[in-house]
Design a protein around this motif. Structure first.
Motif, PDB file in Angstrom:
ATOM      1  N   ASN A 337       0.843  -1.208   0.000  1.00  0.00           N
ATOM      2  CA  ASN A 337       0.000   0.000   0.000  1.00  0.00           C
ATOM      3  C   ASN A 337       0.872   1.249   0.000  1.00  0.00           C
ATOM      4  O   ASN A 337       0.631   2.195  -0.765  1.00  0.00           O
ATOM      5  CB  ASN A 337      -0.881   0.044   1.257  1.00  0.00           C
ATOM      6  N   ARG A 340       2.274   1.682  -3.382  1.00  0.00           N
ATOM      7  CA  ARG A 340       1.272   2.035  -4.399  1.00  0.00           C
ATOM      8  C   ARG A 340       0.768   3.466  -4.258  1.00  0.00           C
ATOM      9  O   ARG A 340       0.506   4.143  -5.224  1.00  0.00           O
ATOM     10  CB  ARG A 340       0.081   1.066  -4.336  1.00  0.00           C
ATOM     11  N   TYR A 341       0.627   3.911  -2.999  1.00  0.00           N
ATOM     12  CA  TYR A 341       0.040   5.246  -2.816  1.00  0.00           C
ATOM     13  C   TYR A 341       1.071   6.368  -2.738  1.00  0.00           C
ATOM     14  O   TYR A 341       0.717   7.539  -2.820  1.00  0.00           O
ATOM     15  CB  TYR A 341      -0.873   5.263  -1.578  1.00  0.00           C
ATOM     16  N   ASP A 366       5.178   6.117   5.414  1.00  0.00           N
ATOM     17  CA  ASP A 366       5.469   6.608   4.054  1.00  0.00           C
ATOM     18  C   ASP A 366       5.311   8.116   3.976  1.00  0.00           C
ATOM     19  O   ASP A 366       4.782   8.739   4.892  1.00  0.00           O
ATOM     20  CB  ASP A 366       4.568   5.906   3.016  1.00  0.00           C
ATOM     21  N   LEU A 379     -11.089   2.652   7.357  1.00  0.00           N
ATOM     22  CA  LEU A 379     -10.155   2.160   6.334  1.00  0.00           C
ATOM     23  C   LEU A 379     -10.074   0.641   6.256  1.00  0.00           C
ATOM     24  O   LEU A 379      -9.919   0.081   5.172  1.00  0.00           O
ATOM     25  CB  LEU A 379      -8.744   2.688   6.623  1.00  0.00           C
ATOM     26  N   VAL A 386     -10.596   5.399   0.037  1.00  0.00           N
ATOM     27  CA  VAL A 386     -10.675   6.861   0.099  1.00  0.00           C
ATOM     28  C   VAL A 386     -10.890   7.386  -1.321  1.00  0.00           C
ATOM     29  O   VAL A 386     -11.760   8.203  -1.578  1.00  0.00           O
ATOM     30  CB  VAL A 386      -9.386   7.445   0.715  1.00  0.00           C
ATOM     31  N   SER A 391      -7.332   3.703  -6.149  1.00  0.00           N
ATOM     32  CA  SER A 391      -7.115   2.340  -5.647  1.00  0.00           C
ATOM     33  C   SER A 391      -7.104   1.347  -6.810  1.00  0.00           C
ATOM     34  O   SER A 391      -6.233   0.493  -6.912  1.00  0.00           O
ATOM     35  CB  SER A 391      -8.222   1.984  -4.655  1.00  0.00           C
ATOM     36  N   GLY A 396      -5.539  -2.043  -6.609  1.00  0.00           N
ATOM     37  CA  GLY A 396      -6.090  -2.361  -5.276  1.00  0.00           C
ATOM     38  C   GLY A 396      -7.438  -3.063  -5.361  1.00  0.00           C
ATOM     39  O   GLY A 396      -8.178  -2.902  -6.327  1.00  0.00           O
ATOM     40  N   THR A 397      -7.740  -3.859  -4.357  1.00  0.00           N
ATOM     41  CA  THR A 397      -9.020  -4.564  -4.323  1.00  0.00           C
ATOM     42  C   THR A 397      -9.930  -3.999  -3.238  1.00  0.00           C
ATOM     43  O   THR A 397     -11.110  -4.359  -3.152  1.00  0.00           O
ATOM     44  CB  THR A 397      -8.796  -6.060  -4.005  1.00  0.00           C
ATOM     45  N   GLY A 398      -9.371  -3.150  -2.364  1.00  0.00           N
ATOM     46  CA  GLY A 398     -10.175  -2.635  -1.248  1.00  0.00           C
ATOM     47  C   GLY A 398     -10.241  -3.615  -0.087  1.00  0.00           C
ATOM     48  O   GLY A 398     -10.981  -3.400   0.878  1.00  0.00           O
ATOM     49  N   LEU A 401      -6.397  -3.802   3.756  1.00  0.00           N
ATOM     50  CA  LEU A 401      -6.339  -3.471   5.183  1.00  0.00           C
ATOM     51  C   LEU A 401      -7.275  -4.360   6.013  1.00  0.00           C
ATOM     52  O   LEU A 401      -7.008  -4.611   7.190  1.00  0.00           O
ATOM     53  CB  LEU A 401      -6.661  -1.994   5.419  1.00  0.00           C
TER      54      LEU A 401
HETATM   55  P1  ADP Z   1      -6.835  -0.952  -1.587  1.00  0.00           P
HETATM   56  O1  ADP Z   1      -6.743  -2.265  -2.249  1.00  0.00           O
HETATM   57  O2  ADP Z   1      -7.840  -0.046  -2.172  1.00  0.00           O
HETATM   58  O3  ADP Z   1      -5.519  -0.313  -1.391  1.00  0.00           O
HETATM   59  P2  ADP Z   1      -6.826  -1.294   1.257  1.00  0.00           P
HETATM   60  O4  ADP Z   1      -7.785  -1.973   2.131  1.00  0.00           O
HETATM   61  O5  ADP Z   1      -5.437  -1.794   1.238  1.00  0.00           O
HETATM   62  O6  ADP Z   1      -7.465  -1.299  -0.172  1.00  0.00           O
HETATM   63  O7  ADP Z   1      -6.795   0.219   1.652  1.00  0.00           O
HETATM   64  C1  ADP Z   1      -7.988   0.907   1.838  1.00  0.00           C
HETATM   65  C2  ADP Z   1      -7.841   2.361   1.448  1.00  0.00           C
HETATM   66  O8  ADP Z   1      -6.957   2.988   2.366  1.00  0.00           O
HETATM   67  C3  ADP Z   1      -7.204   2.540   0.107  1.00  0.00           C
HETATM   68  O9  ADP Z   1      -8.171   2.521  -0.908  1.00  0.00           O
HETATM   69  C4  ADP Z   1      -6.565   3.902   0.220  1.00  0.00           C
HETATM   70  O10 ADP Z   1      -7.508   4.888  -0.039  1.00  0.00           O
HETATM   71  C5  ADP Z   1      -6.207   3.988   1.712  1.00  0.00           C
HETATM   72  N1  ADP Z   1      -4.771   3.685   1.938  1.00  0.00           N
HETATM   73  C6  ADP Z   1      -4.246   2.525   2.353  1.00  0.00           C
HETATM   74  N2  ADP Z   1      -2.914   2.629   2.532  1.00  0.00           N
HETATM   75  C7  ADP Z   1      -2.597   3.887   2.225  1.00  0.00           C
HETATM   76  C8  ADP Z   1      -1.371   4.648   2.217  1.00  0.00           C
HETATM   77  N3  ADP Z   1      -0.221   4.087   2.573  1.00  0.00           N
HETATM   78  N4  ADP Z   1      -1.439   5.941   1.863  1.00  0.00           N
HETATM   79  C9  ADP Z   1      -2.597   6.520   1.530  1.00  0.00           C
HETATM   80  N5  ADP Z   1      -3.790   5.872   1.516  1.00  0.00           N
HETATM   81  C10 ADP Z   1      -3.788   4.581   1.851  1.00  0.00           C
END
Ligand code: ADP
Length: 443
Positions: A337, A340-341, A366, A379, A386, A391, A396-398, A401
């Protein structure tokens, strides 16, 4: 008793003797005997009537506290004893029935389901503890009150007045806090028994299940729609080799997205269904982080500054009890994550520390876009994002987390998140002391 009879005999003989003597004196001895016998019988009968009255009076006055005194003898004493035995038996039966009904009341009060009894005019007659908690009623104060004056939910009042009780109804008592399933059963002459059951959790789970199915269907339908669009394009259009390769590349990316989604769903299902991780299988956190470091380098492709814990004797000996695969997946999700972000040239740092109470803290930090405070608590919910398009664009699959949260909680730990928009994010895994040890690698 013998004594008594003996005295009676003497009295009878004496009286008859006196009668005979008196009759003899009048020259009609048998008349004297007969008269003496009559007087004796009358006296005895008067005496018995007097004693019987006395006993009856005592019975009325003392109401069961009757006692047989030692000197009491004769027919009256026998009668008293028989009455006493009857009273004792009756008292025993009453005590047994009382204890039975107390047990029954205790059982009815122990049930988590509410029971409310109404008379034919819908006035409250009795309720158990659960009904009183469900409806906010007071067993004594609300006795004989008309129930619809106290339980005012329109759904309940309508249900009560329709008289159609084949199906139970759901009544919201406090939105999001208490939902009751209510059923009315008729008994006696127009009396009602109201049964109530707290179905808040059941309904919440049902809503979650429906949302989950809707989300999964939506997540699968989107790439499938794109994929079938590409298939049609390939069928209908005569594309040049280069264009074909481009379309095939996009098709591959959509099918990969579906595969990743299914892989994440299976991981979640496993996390929810598998038995809890053992406390006896230890694995090296150093080895886990080393593998994740290599994965992270491949994912980032050199676009980010990656910092992992330095090799140190303490870190190399850090071990954790539980399921290595689950923890690997949790930490990798956090690191991927972050990669990716976080835009290119940003940095990602993985830090571990031991705390005073013996627990360990693993932090993934990060310098990415950060997350607004209002999103933080949600989250880790499945499919919560978000920025949905960001994503999806990054694969990303959501579910990432949600997987992290499940995995760490199954190990008795917790996931915490700190983030600020524009200042990056920090995801922390707290591993409980009972599952962490510093051990020699050779152990
Ligand atoms: P996804 O597969 O969409 O990344 P996650 O469950 O891993 O799904 O994360 C949920 C949401 O949390 C993400 O869609 C993103 O918006 C936010 N997110 C997760 N990790 C980060 C990060 N390191 N920085 C910014 N936003 C993050």
């Amino acid at each position: 008793m013998l004594n008594h009879l003996f005295l009676l005999n003497i009295a009878v003989m004496g009286a008859l003797g006196v009668g005979y003597y008196w009759g003899h004196w009048l020259e009609v001895p048998f008349l004297g005997v007969a008269l003496a016998a009559c007087v004796l019988v009358s006296m005895l009968s008067a005496w018995h009537t007097f004693k019987l009255r006395q006993l009856t009076q005592k019975l009325w006055q003392e109401q069961g506290n009757l006692t047989l005194l030692e000197h009491e003898q004769g027919a009256m004493a026998d009668l008293k004893q028989a009455i006493l035995r009857l009273i004792r038996q009756k008292n025993q039966t009453i005590a047994a029935e009382q204890s039975q009904s107390e047990q029954l009341l205790m059982a009815l009060n122990a049930t988590p389901n509410g029971l409310l009894l109404l008379d034919a005019d819908n006035r409250i007659q009795w309720m158990n503890a659960a009904a009183s908690a469900h409806f906010g009623l007071h067993a004594q104060k609300d006795y004989a009150q008309v129930v619809s004056n106290l339980i005012r939910s329109p759904a309940f009042v309508d249900y009560l007045h329709t008289g159609q009780f084949d199906q139970p109804i759901n009544v919201v008592i406090k939105p999001d806090v208490l939902l009751l399933s209510i059923r009315v059963c008729m008994y006696g002459q127009g009396r009602k028994l109201i049964l109530s059951q707290d179905v808040t959790d059941r309904e919440r789970t049902e809503v979650m299940r429906r949302d989950f199915v809707a989300n999964v269907s939506h997540e699968i339908r989107t790439p499938l729609t794109v994929l079938s669009g590409f298939v049609e394009t390939m069928q209908d259009m005569n594309l040049a080799r280069e264009q074909q390769l481009h379309v095939l590349g996009m098709m591959a990316s959509q099918s990969n997205r579906m595969l990743q989604l299914i892989a994440d769903l299976l991981t979640l299902a496993k996390l929810e269904g598998d038995p809890l991780p053992t406390m006896t299988q230890w694995f090296s956190l150093w080895d886990t982080l080393n593998s994740i470091h290599q994965d992270a380098q491949a994912l980032s492709g050199g676009k980010h500054g990656l910092t992992f814990p330095e090799e140190s004797p303490a870190f190399k000996s850090l071990q954790m009890a539980g399921n290595a695969t689950e923890m690997y997946s949790a930490i990798l999700n956090l690191v991927s994550n972050a990669i990716r972000y976080t835009p290119a040239h940003g940095s990602i740092e993985v830090v571990w520390s031991m705390r005073e109470d013996g627990s360990a803290l693993l932090t993934v930090q990060d310098t990415g876009p950060g997350i607004a405070r209002e999103h933080l608590s949600r989250l880790a919910q499945r499919f919560y994002r978000v920025d949905t398009s960001r994503s999806r664009d990054t694969g990303g699959t959501g579910l990432g987390l949600a997987i992290v949260k499940h995995a760490i909680e199954r190990h008795g730990g917790e996931l915490s998140i700190e983030s600020e928009v524009g200042k990056g994010s920090q995801f922390r895994l707290l591993i409980p002391a009972s599952r962490v040890r510093l051990a020699d690698k050779s152990e």
